[in-house]
Design an enzyme around this catalytic site. Structure first.
Site, PDB file in Angstrom:
ATOM      1  CB  SER A 173      -0.944   0.019   1.202  1.00 38.10           C
ATOM      2  OG  SER A 173      -2.036  -0.842   0.976  1.00 38.10           O
ATOM      3  CE  LYS A 176      -4.686   1.793  -0.534  1.00 36.18           C
ATOM      4  NZ  LYS A 176      -4.127   0.453  -0.356  1.00 36.18           N
ATOM      5  CB  SER A 231      -4.396   1.244   3.815  1.00 40.11           C
ATOM      6  OG  SER A 231      -3.571   1.001   2.707  1.00 40.11           O
TER       7      SER A 231
END
Length: 495
Positions: A173, A176, A231
């Site tokens: 993640s 991101k 997340s």
């Protein structure tokens, strides 16, 4: 992002706050703060970034290509006329790294490859730990087990130390950060969107979620808080559909990675969920964080500890009432945990954990006016919150080594950063007040050569080369110029 697979369940726990930003929401009363008087670290002070717009989209012109062309031209002239070689400085070469679109170049390897990218400097292309341990420089912590890590000065871009910085690994993640840096500027935070079933389609099994509910409306501000604090892959997919779909968003992210000169990265899914061929590197993740931190909203979201998030709408006595629930940042250096204290000066950025990637983390922290970025990928030691513990140790070393250690490389600036943004008040010659001085020098040299040589041929050629070398020197300066973050040291007491 939490990606639940057997035999090892993924966990994406993200919580935290940077010290140079005032917290958007208060931390929990029971959170422990690492440092303070007891262990010699700086006291708790808060700072804030000034508001800086996203970099302007300008016409691209590769200074590296210009430099190469001028260099080849200079080789055809007499050696006596060649300009002195500039001090070697790590630069970027688009030819040193295979294209991220090539499938053979994006498969993660079990061990660091012998030849990695030299973006940011030749030392960063080498496997193993790269650091200049001269007299007075503290020794690196010995119990860091991450497959890859890097610590750098967030403002100057100097890489203080690194370990397999360009090793292409699954990012989880932390990817991101690139998603946010790419998509965040496209929608005002007050824009509302009603979620439909197609917005949530295509998420991987076991994905971490906020959760976002079909049929409910959310502001863009809500969705970004869901991305950064929880997340939430569901929030990522909703924003991706608002952006024209997942495929378009992936294409946008890959293009933006190229603009940032993050050439180790290949995006397959915008949320960082494990997919074949999806890779990044500690170096690239640091570039994403540094670019994102230029944006005020990005700084706000990544430093928020907890907020009340919109829940489901229910009927109460015949009236529609929408409840709320708390979401907390899973960056443990920001929010703290049972075995991890809040890191002094922490201000974000993003963490992740998947089966293939293991734990990943990029953080930014400030101490005594110095701002450092750290990225840690996949510690071998399988202990709770290990990625945060190792990141804290590397940050501690970085602050101790500040002003003592010689850099081993640099964080390159994006291709399209306007000259004024690279360093306010400076020009291609490195001087304030305009760059016109270089232009007359070339034309004046040409005129003088024509007077000295009746034919004008050789004199003109040499004068042109001389003028081009002046431009070459300016181009090299511009490529290597720092790309500073906004003002990070405007402090105020933490409430």
């Amino acid at each position: 992002m939490i990606q639940l697979h057997t035999p090892k369940a993924s966990r994406n726990q993200e919580t935290g706050r940077l010290s140079f930003m005032s917290p958007v929401s208060p931390s929990s009363p029971g959170a422990r703060v690492r440092g303070g008087v007891g262990d010699g670290t700086s006291g708790p002070w808060a700072c804030t970034f000034s508001s800086v717009p996203a970099p302007l989209q300008t016409t691209r012109r590769s200074l590296l290509v210009l430099s190469a062309a001028l260099s080849s031209l200079a080789l055809t002239t007499p050696v006596a006329l060649a300009a002195p070689s500039p001090t070697p400085t790590p630069t970027t070469s688009a030819t040193t790294t295979p294209s991220p679109s090539a499938s053979s170049s994006v498969t993660p390897t079990a061990t660091p490859p012998a030849n990695m990218s030299s973006v940011g400097g030749t030392r960063l292309a080498m496997a193993g730990t790269q650091v200049n341990l001269t007299a007075g420089v503290p020794v690196l912590p010995k119990d860091v087990t991450a497959r890859s890590w890097i610590v750098s000065d967030a403002e100057s871009g100097a890489v203080l130390a690194a370990h397999n910085a360009h090793w292409r690994l699954p990012p989880a993640s932390t990817l991101k950060m690139l998603f946010a840096d790419t998509v965040l500027p496209k929608f005002p935070k007050t824009t509302e969107h009603k979620v439909v079933a197609s917005d949530l389609a295509g998420m991987g099994a076991g994905s971490s979620v906020v959760p976002i509910k079909q049929g409910e409306s959310y502001t863009v501000h809500d969705l970004w808080l869901g991305v950064f604090l929880r997340s939430g892959n569901d929030a990522v997919h909703v924003l991706s559909h608002m952006n024209g779909g997942v495929d378009k968003t992936v294409a946008d992210m890959n293009a933006h990675a190229q603009d940032l000169q993050a050439l180790d990265t290949r995006v397959v899914t915008p949320d960082g969920y494990d997919e074949p061929g999806q890779v990044s590197s500690a170096y690239d993740l640091t570039l994403f964080a540094r670019s994102g931190l230029q944006k005020k909203d990005f700084r706000e979201y990544c430093s928020t500890v907890s907020v009340k998030f919109p829940g489901e709408t229910t009927k109460v006595k015949g009236k529609s009432v929408r409840g709320t629930f708390e979401i907390r940042n899973t960056n443990r250096l920001l929010s703290g945990d049972s075995d991890v204290s809040v890191y002094p000066g922490i201000a974000g950025v993003k963490n992740g954990n998947t089966t293939n990637a293991g734990a990943t983390f990029t953080g930014v922290a400030e101490r005594n006016g110095k701002v450092l970025l750290v990225t840690v990928m996949n510690p071998e030691k399988d202990e709770h919150n290990e990625v945060y513990k190792e990141a804290a140790k590397i940050l501690d070393w970085g602050f101790q080594a500040d002003g003592k250690v010689q850099p081993v490389g640099e964080l390159v600036a994006p291709k399209n950063v306007p000259q004024a943004s690279a360093q306010p008040g400076a020009t291609a010659t490195g001087e304030a007040g305009g760059d016109t001085a270089a232009k007359p020098s070339a034309s004046s040299a040409a005129s003088a050569s024509e007077e000295d040589d009746g034919s004008g041929g050789v004199g003109i050629a040499l004068a042109i080369v001389g003028g081009l070398l002046v431009l070459l020197a300016g181009a090299v300066f511009l490529v290597n110029r720092r790309w500073p973050l906004p003002d990070l040291v405007r402090r105020r007491p933490r409430p």
